[in-house]
Write a protein that holds these residues in place. Structure first.
Motif, PDB file in Angstrom:
ATOM      1  N   GLU A  91       0.948  -1.230  -0.070  1.00 48.79           N
ATOM      2  CA  GLU A  91       0.066   0.075   0.024  1.00 48.79           C
ATOM      3  C   GLU A  91       0.786   1.419  -0.295  1.00 48.79           C
ATOM      4  O   GLU A  91       0.427   2.318  -0.565  1.00 48.79           O
ATOM      5  CB  GLU A  91      -0.920   0.009   1.168  1.00 48.79           C
ATOM      6  N   LYS A  92       1.881   1.090   0.511  1.00 44.03           N
ATOM      7  CA  LYS A  92       2.793   2.265   0.901  1.00 44.03           C
ATOM      8  C   LYS A  92       3.484   2.550  -0.508  1.00 44.03           C
ATOM      9  O   LYS A  92       3.831   3.767  -1.036  1.00 44.03           O
ATOM     10  CB  LYS A  92       3.940   1.981   1.902  1.00 44.03           C
ATOM     11  N   TYR A  93       4.022   1.445  -1.182  1.00 43.51           N
ATOM     12  CA  TYR A  93       4.634   1.510  -2.841  1.00 43.51           C
ATOM     13  C   TYR A  93       3.664   0.813  -3.812  1.00 43.51           C
ATOM     14  O   TYR A  93       3.916  -0.273  -4.101  1.00 43.51           O
ATOM     15  CB  TYR A  93       6.023   0.971  -2.608  1.00 43.51           C
ATOM     16  N   PRO A  94       2.630   1.656  -4.118  1.00 43.91           N
ATOM     17  CA  PRO A  94       1.536   0.831  -5.145  1.00 43.91           C
ATOM     18  C   PRO A  94       2.096   0.694  -6.493  1.00 43.91           C
ATOM     19  O   PRO A  94       1.743  -0.389  -7.117  1.00 43.91           O
ATOM     20  CB  PRO A  94       0.386   1.831  -5.257  1.00 43.91           C
ATOM     21  N   ALA A  95       3.356   1.632  -6.734  1.00 39.27           N
ATOM     22  CA  ALA A  95       3.800   1.104  -8.025  1.00 39.27           C
ATOM     23  C   ALA A  95       4.527  -0.128  -8.313  1.00 39.27           C
ATOM     24  O   ALA A  95       4.619  -0.865  -9.453  1.00 39.27           O
ATOM     25  CB  ALA A  95       4.969   2.206  -8.252  1.00 39.27           C
ATOM     26  N   ILE A  96       4.978  -0.676  -7.187  1.00 44.38           N
ATOM     27  CA  ILE A  96       5.479  -2.232  -6.999  1.00 44.38           C
ATOM     28  C   ILE A  96       4.470  -3.152  -7.453  1.00 44.38           C
ATOM     29  O   ILE A  96       4.755  -4.064  -8.023  1.00 44.38           O
ATOM     30  CB  ILE A  96       6.229  -2.371  -5.552  1.00 44.38           C
ATOM     31  N   PHE A 103       4.190  -7.329 -15.178  1.00 47.66           N
ATOM     32  CA  PHE A 103       5.171  -8.447 -15.263  1.00 47.66           C
ATOM     33  C   PHE A 103       4.630  -9.761 -15.641  1.00 47.66           C
ATOM     34  O   PHE A 103       4.838 -10.356 -16.379  1.00 47.66           O
ATOM     35  CB  PHE A 103       6.383  -8.597 -14.099  1.00 47.66           C
ATOM     36  N   MET A 104       3.713 -10.142 -14.811  1.00 42.40           N
ATOM     37  CA  MET A 104       2.852 -11.359 -14.911  1.00 42.40           C
ATOM     38  C   MET A 104       1.914 -11.286 -16.187  1.00 42.40           C
ATOM     39  O   MET A 104       1.963 -12.515 -16.861  1.00 42.40           O
ATOM     40  CB  MET A 104       2.023 -11.509 -13.624  1.00 42.40           C
TER      41      MET A 104
END
Length: 403
Positions: A91-96, A103-104
């Motif tokens: 939630e802190k890094y939604p870009a990941i 990728f999937m």
């Protein structure tokens, strides 16, 4: 008012702020929203997998925010001692998270295309294989509904009537794509399918009556030129593969048209499951009529003699799984991003598939074919960028008008 993506701690514009005098023992609380809330391509917002129109989010008279618990209250599970909810890593890094979805999507799509083409090398029955793709996906969906992941959305006669045209076009486009994959190189089929934006623009202009800007038409010129160049010197060219890919383009264009008429608040996972079920029913009769006798006579026996029964069954199972999973992940991915990112993702996906198919199968291509393919992909990128910007401007105007 600007159109925004609701994520993290982004404030809801248009909603009244709630003020309350705090006591000496109270601490201000922060209202957070789940990271699953994302903008989607049609200009609405995705909230827990459901599409809501902008007007709903801007309707402030009937909706209020519930006041937060004070710090003096017992902290909820998953909160720290100060009473503020903990924020997870994703939630802190939604870009990941979004990057992982991309990728999937690419990974599953490349694996599907490679395995699909390998099956056709020893089992050239695209109508039957298309049925297997959908059948495995339907079994997967039914199993998911059985365990409640996700919970099955109800279906009524009105929704079914709207989804049938979408599913029929999906079935026809899927079958003709597979006929093309079986007849020519994977890279060539994807090059022909790069013409899909051209058919979409033509349908929008001449069927839906929507005015297409000159800049969009001009951006499609390199696509047509590139596909023409690639087709003239493609070593695996044959008319069956070419015409089937073109029919697939037309079918998916009409699928897009009917999809706009069948907009529903049903979440994408359930929606795709219902479309798969209807498409499977549509695909079974032509497979039985066109390939059934051949399969019973020598099709199955020839394939088993070449690779064995176990490999034939496992290959068909896995190609069906990869087909369903890549389509499902693609749908979930595109709901998480803005239209421009969506456009970039689609272009890069096609580049990945063409590149990996050439490497894996060792297909020899002429210099002219390579240049033509590159020009076509560049044209698709230009078209996608221009269209995404036009759609974004249109959405902003709609939101401002409603506000």
């Amino acid at each position: 008012m600007e159109s925004r993506v609701l994520s993290g701690t982004t404030a809801l514009r248009g909603l009244p702020l709630l003020h309350r005098r705090l006591s000496a023992t109270e601490t201000p609380r922060v209202i957070t929203f789940p990271s699953s809330t994302r903008a989607i391509s049609e200009g609405g917002n995705l909230v827990s997998g459901r599409q809501l129109s902008p007007a709903i989010l801007l309707d402030t008279k009937r909706r209020t925010l519930k006041p937060c618990l004070s710090a003096a209250s017992s902290p909820a599970e998953g909160s720290d001692s100060a009473g503020i909810a903990k924020v997870g890593f994703l939630e802190k890094y939604p870009a990941i998270t979004t990057g992982f979805f991309f990728f999937m999507w690419y990974f599953l799509n490349v694996i599907f295309n490679i395995l699909n083409k390998k099956i056709y090398n020893y089992f050239p029955y695209p109508y039957f294989v298309s049925v297997i793709h959908l059948f495995v996906g339907v079994v997967y969906c039914l199993a998911s509904w059985t365990v409640g992941l996700p919970k099955r959305a109800p279906m009524d006669g009105k929704q079914l009537k709207l989804l049938i045209p979408v599913a029929v076009c999906h079935a026809l486009g899927h079958v003709t794509s597979n006929v093309s994959f079986a007849a020519v190189a994977v890279s060539f089929t994807h090059t022909i399918k790069a013409l899909e934006p051209f058919f979409n623009a033509a349908a929008s202009q001449f069927i839906l009556g929507q005015q297409i800007p000159l800049s969009l038409w001009l951006s499609l010129a390199p696509v047509v030129l590139g596909v023409s160049m690639a087709s003239l010197t493609e070593l695996s060219f044959n008319w069956l593969g070419f015409i089937s890919a073109m029919i697939s383009n037309i079918s998916f264009t009409y699928r897009s048209i009917y999809s706009k008429k069948a907009m529903t608040n049903m979440d994408s996972t359930n929606l795709y499951a219902y479309i798969s079920i209807i498409a499977l029913i549509v695909c079974i009769p032509p497979a039985l009529i066109l390939e059934g006798p051949k399969l019973l006579e020598h099709g199955f026996s020839d394939a088993i003699a070449k690779v064995g029964l176990t490999k034939l069954v496992t290959d068909l199972f896995w190609v069906g799984m990869f087909y369903h999973l890549y389509n499902q992940v693609a749908t979930n991915t595109l709901e998480r991003v803005a239209p421009l990112t969506h456009a970039v993702g689609n272009v890069l996906k096609r580049v990945f598939v063409i590149g990996f198919s050439i490497i894996i199968f060792g297909n020899r291509i002429s210099t002219q074919t390579g240049i033509g393919t590159a020009i076509a992909i560049a044209g698709v990128a230009m078209y996608s960028f221009i269209k995404a910007k036009i759609e974004e401007e249109k959405r902003v105007r709609i939101v401002m008008t409603q506000h």
